[in-house]
Design a protein around this motif. Structure first.
Motif, PDB file in Angstrom:
ATOM      1  N   MET A  43     -92.700 108.579 -25.408  1.00  0.00           N
ATOM      2  CA  MET A  43     -91.675 109.239 -24.607  1.00  0.00           C
ATOM      3  C   MET A  43     -91.548 110.708 -24.970  1.00  0.00           C
ATOM      4  SD  MET A  43     -88.821 106.184 -24.657  1.00  0.00           S
ATOM      5  CE  MET A  43     -87.958 106.659 -23.175  1.00  0.00           C
ATOM      6  N   ALA A  44     -90.879 111.455 -24.080  1.00  0.00           N
ATOM      7  CA  ALA A  44     -90.631 112.878 -24.309  1.00  0.00           C
ATOM      8  C   ALA A  44     -89.213 113.212 -23.871  1.00  0.00           C
ATOM      9  CB  ALA A  44     -91.630 113.734 -23.534  1.00  0.00           C
ATOM     10  N   VAL A  45     -88.633 114.222 -24.518  1.00  0.00           N
ATOM     11  CA  VAL A  45     -87.339 114.724 -24.074  1.00  0.00           C
ATOM     12  C   VAL A  45     -87.452 115.124 -22.604  1.00  0.00           C
ATOM     13  CG1 VAL A  45     -85.697 116.618 -24.325  1.00  0.00           C
ATOM     14  CG2 VAL A  45     -86.592 115.466 -26.356  1.00  0.00           C
ATOM     15  N   GLY A  46     -86.490 114.715 -21.800  1.00  0.00           N
ATOM     16  CA  GLY A  46     -86.511 115.005 -20.371  1.00  0.00           C
ATOM     17  C   GLY A  46     -86.967 113.841 -19.518  1.00  0.00           C
ATOM     18  N   ASP A  47     -87.579 112.813 -20.121  1.00  0.00           N
ATOM     19  CA  ASP A  47     -87.958 111.634 -19.343  1.00  0.00           C
ATOM     20  C   ASP A  47     -86.711 110.994 -18.738  1.00  0.00           C
ATOM     21  OD1 ASP A  47     -90.597 111.998 -19.999  1.00  0.00           O
ATOM     22  OD2 ASP A  47     -90.704 110.338 -21.437  1.00  0.00           O
ATOM     23  N   GLN A  48     -86.839 110.521 -17.502  1.00  0.00           N
ATOM     24  CA  GLN A  48     -85.701 109.900 -16.828  1.00  0.00           C
ATOM     25  C   GLN A  48     -85.630 108.409 -17.145  1.00  0.00           C
ATOM     26  OE1 GLN A  48     -85.439 109.212 -12.432  1.00  0.00           O
ATOM     27  NE2 GLN A  48     -83.686 110.601 -12.557  1.00  0.00           N
ATOM     28  N   VAL A  49     -84.405 107.943 -17.381  1.00  0.00           N
ATOM     29  CA  VAL A  49     -84.155 106.532 -17.678  1.00  0.00           C
ATOM     30  C   VAL A  49     -83.114 106.015 -16.688  1.00  0.00           C
ATOM     31  CG1 VAL A  49     -83.345 104.879 -19.404  1.00  0.00           C
ATOM     32  CG2 VAL A  49     -84.701 106.868 -20.117  1.00  0.00           C
ATOM     33  N   LEU A  50     -83.439 104.921 -16.015  1.00  0.00           N
ATOM     34  CA  LEU A  50     -82.558 104.294 -15.033  1.00  0.00           C
ATOM     35  C   LEU A  50     -81.904 103.068 -15.653  1.00  0.00           C
ATOM     36  CD1 LEU A  50     -81.785 104.266 -11.894  1.00  0.00           C
ATOM     37  CD2 LEU A  50     -83.541 102.494 -11.709  1.00  0.00           C
ATOM     38  N   ILE A  51     -80.597 102.930 -15.449  1.00  0.00           N
ATOM     39  CA  ILE A  51     -79.854 101.782 -15.968  1.00  0.00           C
ATOM     40  C   ILE A  51     -79.312 100.970 -14.804  1.00  0.00           C
ATOM     41  CG2 ILE A  51     -77.810 101.053 -17.271  1.00  0.00           C
ATOM     42  CD1 ILE A  51     -78.185 103.625 -18.939  1.00  0.00           C
ATOM     43  N   LYS A  52     -79.519  99.674 -14.859  1.00  0.00           N
ATOM     44  CA  LYS A  52     -78.938  98.754 -13.889  1.00  0.00           C
ATOM     45  C   LYS A  52     -77.561  98.378 -14.419  1.00  0.00           C
ATOM     46  CE  LYS A  52     -80.125  94.531 -11.343  1.00  0.00           C
ATOM     47  NZ  LYS A  52     -81.113  93.416 -11.251  1.00  0.00           N
ATOM     48  N   ALA A  53     -76.545  99.123 -13.960  1.00  0.00           N
ATOM     49  CA  ALA A  53     -75.208  99.044 -14.548  1.00  0.00           C
ATOM     50  C   ALA A  53     -74.407  97.897 -13.945  1.00  0.00           C
ATOM     51  CB  ALA A  53     -74.471 100.363 -14.348  1.00  0.00           C
ATOM     52  N   GLU A  54     -73.992  96.979 -14.796  1.00  0.00           N
ATOM     53  CA  GLU A  54     -73.149  95.860 -14.389  1.00  0.00           C
ATOM     54  C   GLU A  54     -72.164  95.570 -15.513  1.00  0.00           C
ATOM     55  OE1 GLU A  54     -73.592  91.285 -12.706  1.00  0.00           O
ATOM     56  OE2 GLU A  54     -74.959  91.998 -14.267  1.00  0.00           O
ATOM     57  N   GLY A  55     -70.896  95.475 -15.179  1.00  0.00           N
ATOM     58  CA  GLY A  55     -69.888  95.149 -16.175  1.00  0.00           C
ATOM     59  C   GLY A  55     -68.553  95.820 -15.932  1.00  0.00           C
ATOM     60  N   THR A  56     -68.549  96.982 -15.280  1.00  0.00           N
ATOM     61  CA  THR A  56     -67.284  97.639 -14.976  1.00  0.00           C
ATOM     62  C   THR A  56     -66.487  96.776 -14.000  1.00  0.00           C
ATOM     63  OG1 THR A  56     -68.283  99.814 -15.299  1.00  0.00           O
ATOM     64  CG2 THR A  56     -66.204  99.732 -14.087  1.00  0.00           C
ATOM     65  N   GLY A  57     -65.261  96.444 -14.363  1.00  0.00           N
ATOM     66  CA  GLY A  57     -64.444  95.540 -13.561  1.00  0.00           C
ATOM     67  C   GLY A  57     -64.467  94.104 -14.051  1.00  0.00           C
ATOM     68  N   LEU A  58     -65.270  93.823 -15.087  1.00  0.00           N
ATOM     69  CA  LEU A  58     -65.352  92.473 -15.641  1.00  0.00           C
ATOM     70  C   LEU A  58     -64.025  92.090 -16.297  1.00  0.00           C
ATOM     71  CD1 LEU A  58     -67.331  90.082 -16.245  1.00  0.00           C
ATOM     72  CD2 LEU A  58     -67.829  91.221 -18.421  1.00  0.00           C
ATOM     73  N   THR A  59     -63.556  90.871 -16.038  1.00  0.00           N
ATOM     74  CA  THR A  59     -62.317  90.384 -16.641  1.00  0.00           C
ATOM     75  C   THR A  59     -62.506  88.959 -17.147  1.00  0.00           C
ATOM     76  OG1 THR A  59     -61.472  89.546 -14.524  1.00  0.00           O
ATOM     77  CG2 THR A  59     -60.866  91.801 -15.136  1.00  0.00           C
ATOM     78  N   LEU A  60     -61.677  88.599 -18.116  1.00  0.00           N
ATOM     79  CA  LEU A  60     -61.589  87.216 -18.586  1.00  0.00           C
ATOM     80  C   LEU A  60     -60.487  86.549 -17.773  1.00  0.00           C
ATOM     81  CD1 LEU A  60     -61.741  87.753 -22.470  1.00  0.00           C
ATOM     82  CD2 LEU A  60     -63.633  87.448 -20.864  1.00  0.00           C
ATOM     83  N   THR A  61     -60.854  85.681 -16.856  1.00  0.00           N
ATOM     84  CA  THR A  61     -59.876  85.172 -15.897  1.00  0.00           C
ATOM     85  C   THR A  61     -58.797  84.314 -16.548  1.00  0.00           C
ATOM     86  OG1 THR A  61     -61.398  83.353 -15.382  1.00  0.00           O
ATOM     87  CG2 THR A  61     -61.477  85.296 -13.962  1.00  0.00           C
ATOM     88  N   GLU A  62     -59.095  83.703 -17.678  1.00  0.00           N
ATOM     89  CA  GLU A  62     -58.094  82.889 -18.369  1.00  0.00           C
ATOM     90  C   GLU A  62     -57.382  83.659 -19.474  1.00  0.00           C
ATOM     91  OE1 GLU A  62     -60.109  79.384 -19.659  1.00  0.00           O
ATOM     92  OE2 GLU A  62     -60.438  78.641 -17.616  1.00  0.00           O
ATOM     93  N   HIS A  63     -57.799  84.896 -19.698  1.00  0.00           N
ATOM     94  CA  HIS A  63     -57.177  85.743 -20.726  1.00  0.00           C
ATOM     95  C   HIS A  63     -57.041  87.163 -20.166  1.00  0.00           C
ATOM     96  CE1 HIS A  63     -57.702  82.576 -23.750  1.00  0.00           C
ATOM     97  NE2 HIS A  63     -58.895  82.395 -23.220  1.00  0.00           N
ATOM     98  N   PRO A  64     -56.233  87.343 -19.127  1.00  0.00           N
ATOM     99  CA  PRO A  64     -56.161  88.644 -18.449  1.00  0.00           C
ATOM    100  C   PRO A  64     -55.576  89.760 -19.305  1.00  0.00           C
ATOM    101  CG  PRO A  64     -54.443  87.161 -17.648  1.00  0.00           C
ATOM    102  CD  PRO A  64     -55.354  86.336 -18.506  1.00  0.00           C
ATOM    103  N   GLU A  65     -54.902  89.420 -20.407  1.00  0.00           N
ATOM    104  CA  GLU A  65     -54.330  90.465 -21.261  1.00  0.00           C
ATOM    105  C   GLU A  65     -55.400  91.195 -22.065  1.00  0.00           C
ATOM    106  OE1 GLU A  65     -53.700  87.256 -21.611  1.00  0.00           O
ATOM    107  OE2 GLU A  65     -51.626  86.866 -20.960  1.00  0.00           O
TER     108      GLU A  65
END
Length: 296
Positions: free
Chosen positions: A135-157
């Motif tokens: 790898m080299a500085v400047g190489d592009q990295v793509l992330i498949k982002a999943e998790g924002t908005g995730l909740t524990l439905t039985e432990h909402p606190e």
């Protein structure tokens, strides 16, 4: 009883989105012009710090003992546009898969393992040592982002922060008197929680103060490894990081120790609750490298 894969969540409702950045170059501020920083005893030092491709420090390695100042294991990525970089830092979740899109390691797969906070605001990604060598500085990295908005439905606190469903599913967990508890490698008392207090908990990190080596040794915190899961006692990270008696935050050791006062290993918080709704129990060896079966 300790369990995995039995926690009820809203995963089926989550949106998966792409975010991307480039391997960030290590840097120093333009002013003051000298590159030195001050250790906790006032001694100037010059050591490698966050950013770039780190060839010989990986998740699973010791968090202490390096001639470094809060170095990120693996690679660090960011976006040159501040607004887009904020999106990258918030939406990327620990445990998300990453793919190198350009350069000599194009096609190599890795995983998000942490984030860094104010002044750097980078996402930390594990790549195999073989891939890093290409790898080299400047190489592009793509992330498949999943998790924002995730909740524990039985432990909402319990508020989840930047954790992927993939990681949540493999964490050791158990029910304790109506609340949920997760296995951690160590517990950190509130008086050792340092830099990052008062800042937003959406992205970024908070640090364990490491100036008092005697207390670190007493609590065996000087044995922490990069990627360890740890609990921060009496710490409320629902919105901003701060002290609150009875609160708890759980996070991942994302960066190495450093000599500055108020600093030490950086912790990327992945969950928190304000008043006893989140517990933790000692589960030695709870580390991302094993939980997510990362390639060395």
């Amino acid at each position: 009883m300790t369990t995995n894969n039995v926690i009820a969540t809203n995963q089926r409702d989550l949106v998966t989105v792409s975010v991307a950045g480039e391997i960030a170059h290590p840097g120093f501020p333009g002013l003051p012009a000298e590159p030195y920083r001050l250790a906790s005893d006032g001694t100037p030092f010059l050591l490698p710090t966050y950013g770039g491709i780190v060839y010989n420090v990986s998740v699973g390695d010791p968090a202490f003992g390096w001639a470094a100042d809060c170095v990120h294991p693996g690679i660090s990525i960011s976006h040159s546009d501040d607004n887009k970089n904020r999106g990258l830092n918030v939406f990327a979740c620990i445990g998300n898969r990453a793919r190198v899109m350009t350069g000599g390691a194009s096609g190599a797969m890795g995983m998000v393992t942490g984030k860094s906070g104010r002044f750097s605001e980078q996402v930390i990604v594990h790549m195999s040592r073989e891939a890093r060598a290409q790898m080299a500085v400047g190489d592009q990295v793509l992330i498949k982002a999943e998790g924002t908005g995730l909740t524990l439905t039985e432990h909402p606190e319990v508020s989840l922060k930047g954790i992927s469903p993939r990681l949540l599913a493999v964490l050791p967990s158990q029910e304790e008197d109506g609340h949920i508890a997760f296995g951690v490698a160590a517990h950190v008392p509130a008086h050792l929680v340092g830099a990052g207090l008062g800042l937003t908990s959406e992205g970024g990190s908070i640090h364990i103060q490491s100036t008092d080596r005697a207390i670190l040794n007493e609590l065996k915190l000087d044995q922490l490894k990069l990627g360890d899961l740890i609990a921060l006692e009496d710490t409320d990270s629902r919105y901003n990081h701060g002290y609150l008696r009875g609160a708890r935050a759980i996070g991942v050791v994302a960066s190495t120790d450093g000599p500055r006062a108020g600093y030490g290993p950086g912790i990327a918080v992945i969950m928190t609750a304000p008043a006893g709704q989140l517990g933790s129990f000692l589960a030695p060896g709870t580390n991302l490298a094993d939980l997510l079966e990362m390639a060395p």
